[in-house]
Design an enzyme around this catalytic site. Structure first.
Site, PDB file in Angstrom:
ATOM      1  N   ASP A  39     -33.713 -19.422  15.544  1.00 26.60           N
ATOM      2  CA  ASP A  39     -33.944 -18.467  16.624  1.00 26.60           C
ATOM      3  C   ASP A  39     -35.283 -18.745  17.297  1.00 26.60           C
ATOM      4  O   ASP A  39     -36.203 -19.284  16.669  1.00 26.60           O
ATOM      5  CB  ASP A  39     -33.945 -17.037  16.080  1.00 26.60           C
ATOM      6  CG  ASP A  39     -32.585 -16.604  15.549  1.00 26.60           C
ATOM      7  OD1 ASP A  39     -31.574 -17.104  16.073  1.00 26.60           O
ATOM      8  OD2 ASP A  39     -32.551 -15.776  14.620  1.00 26.60           O
ATOM      9  N   TYR A  67     -36.021 -19.440   3.478  1.00 21.15           N
ATOM     10  CA  TYR A  67     -36.844 -18.765   4.478  1.00 21.15           C
ATOM     11  C   TYR A  67     -37.902 -17.904   3.797  1.00 21.15           C
ATOM     12  O   TYR A  67     -37.749 -17.487   2.641  1.00 21.15           O
ATOM     13  CB  TYR A  67     -35.988 -17.846   5.353  1.00 21.15           C
ATOM     14  CG  TYR A  67     -34.935 -18.534   6.171  1.00 21.15           C
ATOM     15  CD1 TYR A  67     -35.195 -18.959   7.475  1.00 21.15           C
ATOM     16  CD2 TYR A  67     -33.654 -18.759   5.662  1.00 21.15           C
ATOM     17  CE1 TYR A  67     -34.219 -19.579   8.233  1.00 21.15           C
ATOM     18  CE2 TYR A  67     -32.674 -19.383   6.421  1.00 21.15           C
ATOM     19  CZ  TYR A  67     -32.965 -19.793   7.698  1.00 21.15           C
ATOM     20  OH  TYR A  67     -31.997 -20.417   8.452  1.00 21.15           O
ATOM     21  N   ASP A  81     -34.301  -8.554  15.585  1.00 23.60           N
ATOM     22  CA  ASP A  81     -35.632  -9.129  15.378  1.00 23.60           C
ATOM     23  C   ASP A  81     -36.614  -8.514  16.371  1.00 23.60           C
ATOM     24  O   ASP A  81     -36.255  -7.653  17.178  1.00 23.60           O
ATOM     25  CB  ASP A  81     -35.611 -10.659  15.462  1.00 23.60           C
ATOM     26  CG  ASP A  81     -35.248 -11.203  16.835  1.00 23.60           C
ATOM     27  OD1 ASP A  81     -35.305 -10.451  17.838  1.00 23.60           O
ATOM     28  OD2 ASP A  81     -34.902 -12.398  16.930  1.00 23.60           O
ATOM     29  N   ARG A 174     -31.538 -12.318  10.201  1.00 24.73           N
ATOM     30  CA  ARG A 174     -31.659 -11.112  11.034  1.00 24.73           C
ATOM     31  C   ARG A 174     -30.681 -10.031  10.580  1.00 24.73           C
ATOM     32  O   ARG A 174     -31.020  -8.844  10.512  1.00 24.73           O
ATOM     33  CB  ARG A 174     -31.423 -11.455  12.508  1.00 24.73           C
ATOM     34  CG  ARG A 174     -32.565 -12.207  13.158  1.00 24.73           C
ATOM     35  CD  ARG A 174     -32.278 -12.440  14.619  1.00 24.73           C
ATOM     36  NE  ARG A 174     -31.227 -13.432  14.842  1.00 24.73           N
ATOM     37  CZ  ARG A 174     -30.367 -13.413  15.861  1.00 24.73           C
ATOM     38  NH1 ARG A 174     -30.385 -12.420  16.734  1.00 24.73           N
ATOM     39  NH2 ARG A 174     -29.473 -14.371  15.993  1.00 24.73           N
TER      40      ARG A 174
END
Length: 307
Positions: A39, A67, A81, A174
């Site tokens: 993203d 992540y 987000d 997300r």
């Protein structure tokens, strides 16, 4: 032609396509593709396939991703987000403890069903969902099955939860953050996100675009060929697709493989697929076993310039 795999440390604010376009301009190579979209908000590991190595994309599709980042508690957003607009109630003071967060996060581990964000590249009747969402059109996405190997909250600082996660390909962090907020009844979204690993590629292998630009400028000043300086910072061909055994062939066998001919590769009868090299760094092909030690080239890369 430059044949290489380059791991870029993507900056926040750029799309993955933006990074690809920038690298294309820097190295003068049109054939560049990425492995796994990040993203715009996210930073971190974005592996790029360059030249004929773009043909290897099919072998990297199911790699796990790791992540780390920050989930902000208190309200959800339409994009899940920090780039999105707040939706639903906004909680000014979040009354959630670290222990409650950690307990809730553990409920998402394992194989779960997840709904992709409305603002995502998932297609509905051939149209990316984010295009419909931007036009305020109805977006109905089917749940997908994903696997969350780990999802750990390490620290809570006011309304910010610091986390790390290892997930299967196709998982949306997300959505994970949004669903955590829904479970806790406080709303949540991703505030910061960094990909630390994508399959076999890790952050310590990654180079920033600024550093890449500086290297390009130094190379031009010193008269160094693009393929030579890219070769120094790209992933060594012997280190990619580590799950596959490697074999080095002589010039006669290399010629047969380059022409798509099946060849006998002794002592590899138990391997399903192998990496075939002509020399130390020249990845010639990925070959699949037909029977015994007879292997048929599945992807032929041919001679290239990555050294």
């Amino acid at each position: 032609m430059i044949d290489a795999i380059l791991v870029v440390n993507k900056p926040s604010g750029m799309t993955s396509h933006d990074v690809v376009a920038r690298v294309r301009r820097l190295i003068g190579e049109r054939s560049v593709g990425h492995l796994g979209t990040l993203d715009p908000l996210a930073t971190g590991v974005l592996p790029l396939l360059i030249g004929r190595y773009t043909r290897l994309a099919q072998f990297f599709g199911s790699a796990d991703k790791s992540y780390e980042g920050i989930i902000r508690l208190g309200f959800a957003t339409d994009t899940h987000d920090a780039d999105g607009e707040p939706v639903g109630p906004i909680t000014q003071e979040v009354e959630v403890t670290l222990e409650e967060l950690q307990h809730a996060a553990r409920r998402f581990t394992g194989t779960i069903k997840q709904t992709p964000p409305h603002f995502s590249a998932k297609k509905i009747a051939g149209v990316p969902a984010y295009k419909l969402a931007r036009k305020k059109q109805d977006v109905e996405l089917t749940d997908v099955q994903v696997h969350i190997e780990s999802f750990e909250i390490s620290r809570l600082d006011s309304d910010r939860a610091f986390f790390a996660a290892k997930v299967s390909a196709g998982t949306y962090i997300r959505s994970l953050a949004h669903d955590l907020g829904q479970l806790l009844g406080v709303g949540a979204h991703v505030a910061e996100l960094r990909r630390t690993a994508s399959g076999e590629f890790a952050l310590d292998q990654a180079i920033t675009l600024d550093r890449l630009q500086a290297m390009k400028e130094d190379a031009v000043d010193e008269g160094i060929r693009v393929e030579d300086w890219i070769g120094k910072i790209s992933v060594h061909p012997r280190q990619i697709l580590r799950q596959l055994p490697s074999v080095t062939v002589n010039s006669e066998t290399a010629g047969l493989i380059a022409n798509g001919r099946a060849v006998n590769l002794a002592d590899l009868s138990t391997a399903h697929q192998v990496k075939v090299f002509a020399g130390e760094k020249q990845l010639l092909a990925i070959a699949s076993r037909v029977a015994g030690t007879l292997f048929q080239p599945k992807v032929v890369l041919g001679p290239g310039h990555a050294r």
